[in-house]
Design a protein around this motif. Sequence first.
Motif, PDB file in Angstrom:
ATOM      1  N   HIS A 115       7.265  -1.903   2.434  1.00  0.00           N
ATOM      2  CA  HIS A 115       5.878  -1.658   2.063  1.00  0.00           C
ATOM      3  C   HIS A 115       5.041  -1.288   3.280  1.00  0.00           C
ATOM      4  O   HIS A 115       5.114  -1.959   4.318  1.00  0.00           O
ATOM      5  N   ALA A 116       4.234  -0.253   3.129  1.00  0.00           N
ATOM      6  CA  ALA A 116       3.338   0.168   4.204  1.00  0.00           C
ATOM      7  C   ALA A 116       2.210  -0.843   4.387  1.00  0.00           C
ATOM      8  O   ALA A 116       1.719  -1.426   3.419  1.00  0.00           O
ATOM      9  N   PHE A 117       1.821  -1.045   5.631  1.00  0.00           N
ATOM     10  CA  PHE A 117       0.668  -1.868   6.014  1.00  0.00           C
ATOM     11  C   PHE A 117       0.800  -3.323   5.562  1.00  0.00           C
ATOM     12  O   PHE A 117      -0.208  -4.000   5.319  1.00  0.00           O
ATOM     13  N   LEU A 118       2.018  -3.786   5.482  1.00  0.00           N
ATOM     14  CA  LEU A 118       2.265  -5.179   5.097  1.00  0.00           C
ATOM     15  C   LEU A 118       1.521  -6.129   6.045  1.00  0.00           C
ATOM     16  O   LEU A 118       1.602  -6.002   7.266  1.00  0.00           O
ATOM     17  N   ASN A 119       0.780  -7.070   5.446  1.00  0.00           N
ATOM     18  CA  ASN A 119       0.032  -8.113   6.167  1.00  0.00           C
ATOM     19  C   ASN A 119      -1.206  -7.619   6.910  1.00  0.00           C
ATOM     20  O   ASN A 119      -1.840  -8.397   7.624  1.00  0.00           O
ATOM     21  N   MET A 120      -1.564  -6.364   6.754  1.00  0.00           N
ATOM     22  CA  MET A 120      -2.803  -5.879   7.371  1.00  0.00           C
ATOM     23  C   MET A 120      -4.002  -6.427   6.584  1.00  0.00           C
ATOM     24  O   MET A 120      -3.961  -6.491   5.361  1.00  0.00           O
ATOM     25  N   PRO A 121      -5.086  -6.823   7.247  1.00  0.00           N
ATOM     26  CA  PRO A 121      -6.257  -7.326   6.521  1.00  0.00           C
ATOM     27  C   PRO A 121      -6.775  -6.318   5.500  1.00  0.00           C
ATOM     28  O   PRO A 121      -6.792  -5.106   5.761  1.00  0.00           O
ATOM     29  N   ARG A 122      -7.175  -6.838   4.371  1.00  0.00           N
ATOM     30  CA  ARG A 122      -7.666  -5.996   3.274  1.00  0.00           C
ATOM     31  C   ARG A 122      -8.836  -5.120   3.704  1.00  0.00           C
ATOM     32  O   ARG A 122      -9.001  -3.989   3.206  1.00  0.00           O
ATOM     33  N   ALA A 161       0.863  -1.183   0.000  1.00  0.00           N
ATOM     34  CA  ALA A 161       0.000   0.000   0.000  1.00  0.00           C
ATOM     35  C   ALA A 161       0.898   1.231   0.000  1.00  0.00           C
ATOM     36  O   ALA A 161       0.713   2.170   0.763  1.00  0.00           O
ATOM     37  N   GLY A 162       1.900   1.179  -0.883  1.00  0.00           N
ATOM     38  CA  GLY A 162       2.911   2.228  -0.936  1.00  0.00           C
ATOM     39  C   GLY A 162       4.192   1.779  -0.270  1.00  0.00           C
ATOM     40  O   GLY A 162       4.208   0.813   0.495  1.00  0.00           O
ATOM     41  N   THR A 163       5.265   2.496  -0.571  1.00  0.00           N
ATOM     42  CA  THR A 163       6.589   2.147  -0.054  1.00  0.00           C
ATOM     43  C   THR A 163       7.145   3.320   0.743  1.00  0.00           C
ATOM     44  O   THR A 163       7.099   4.462   0.280  1.00  0.00           O
ATOM     45  N   ILE A 164       7.655   3.022   1.938  1.00  0.00           N
ATOM     46  CA  ILE A 164       8.213   4.037   2.830  1.00  0.00           C
ATOM     47  C   ILE A 164       9.733   3.903   2.844  1.00  0.00           C
ATOM     48  O   ILE A 164      10.269   2.813   3.099  1.00  0.00           O
TER      49      ILE A 164
END
Length: 603
Positions: free
Chosen positions: A471-478, A459-462
């Motif tokens: 990667h932002a929000f890696l593994n967060m539920p969709r 969800a974007g790269t920091i």
Amino acid sequence: MDTGKVLHYLKKIKPYNIQKGFRYLKHYGPKEFWVRFCERMEPEEVPYGPWFEKHRPTESELEKQRSRNWKETPVFSIVVPAYRTPVLFLEQMIESVRSQTYPFWELCIANASPDDAQMASVFERYTNMDQRIHVKNLHENLGIAENTNEAFSMASGTFVGLLDHDDLLAPQALYRMREMLEKKNADIFYTDEDKVTTDLSEHFQPHFKPDFNLDLLRSNNYITHFFVVKTDLVRKVGGFRREYDGAQDYDFIFRCVEQAEKICHIPEILYHWRTHKESTSDNPVSKMYAFEAGKRAIEGNLERCGVQAVVSHTKDLGFYQVEYPVQGSPLVSVLIPNKDQKESLKKCLESVFEKTTYQNYEIIIIENNSIEQETFQYYRELEKRSNVKVVTWKEGFNYSSINNFGEQEAAGDYLLFLNNDVEVINPCWMEEMLGNCQRPEVGIVGAKLYYPDDTIQHAGTIIGIGGIAGHAFLNMPRSRTGYLHKASIQMDLSAVTAACMMMKRSVFEQIGGFEEKLTVAFNDVDLCLRTVQAGYLVVYNPKVELYHYESKSRGSEDNEEKVRRFQSEIEFMRTRWITILKEGDPNYNKNLTLSKWNYSLRA
């Protein structure tokens, strides 16, 4: 969710929030309400209250600020429209200004409640006590916009700062402004902020902001408080406009940033937004007119900038989606490197062929040392299509070289870099990318990618996360939207993944394409950073959704040679991008962690 967790969450709810919860339930519906409720109620990894106490300046630090001698002393005019303000709130607001460690300020209050005897008594006491405090009694309540304009008219300082009548400034707020003014001669300053309970007993919901971010501002008024602007610029843009009451500050901020030469963000909590049951900040569904005014504020900005776009509300009120329609029907060249993995490639291409509503595209498969006959058989089938061709890269795997080679075979003005292990979800994905990419200021557009289990892969790269970038929000539920909905709103970032990334061909050629010294890792990050360096925006568009089965075609870093190569690419990035790695990603915030991907606090 288990019963124990439910009970745990329910115990945390304050009584006045129950009514608020019912309003949100009606707005979102049961399923989305429950997702947002659980996300909101999850415990903070680093609790903000203790963090705030730890990071606020000590009294000795404040005293040191007070004793500083300044060669130049520009005055900051703090403007406040006051109307039926509870006396305690009014006194606390005034005291927060009087506590400023930078003493060169004036407080300009437009009082729209001249018949309120208690307020009058407070004003009389403070104006007699401090000559920097000025009060103008209005004959009637003119509305928030015109009341604020009356306060603007009182300002004689170099800068004007906006303060609500029941909010608070941190004591070092104006000092930080003056300090930053010496480093950056900006027209506009804004700061981070938090919320504070009515009795000031608890600070919560900190808003840590990025540096100026046009697409984020068009998604949400993320700047809000503390907003300070040159007085001359206020006069130029004309102050607040009453037709935007409810979002008058949003409209004003847009008009100011459109005219400003330099905008400076100060990454520190310098404004405390008081919440109570009547406050819009704690009861957003109660003032739908404000969100309609916010939509019109964005539309006004787009119109003044000569941009055709459609603005719509999202489920999260106060957050908006801006869609940029495609102009004409330019050719998009989709570049897909491939080595065997026929089934993955087939799944990818079938999703493109079957779901993509945009018609004018070509697909270029860049073959790289496949050995399976079924792969070549599939290529022959594909080449029967008029818009597909297969070209061969005969050397070893080098992602950058392969894509640079593929670009030479492309005919389109827009390049869409696509992994062979992705699957299209949203049929309008290509239009969403292309409409953004056609904007003159945009160089690259990125997508939102999910793992097959419906957790977020990208969800974007920091820059800086994990050492170089993550990667932002890696593994967060969709189903979740993340910190201040940042996983689900359009904004500018420093980088996005090339697993699905569109780029203007002219910009790609201008900056020399992918860096071929980066054979596997970070080549997309480097490309994005050079695009930003060249003056273009990198836009993250969460409406472009795909599944990503991630790196099936090249395996893992599982031998000494690959580990050595990875380390060399890390060193290359550290050398080339040492400045941003040291100073921090301007589209992130230095107060947020670099060890995780969830926008939690840096301990």
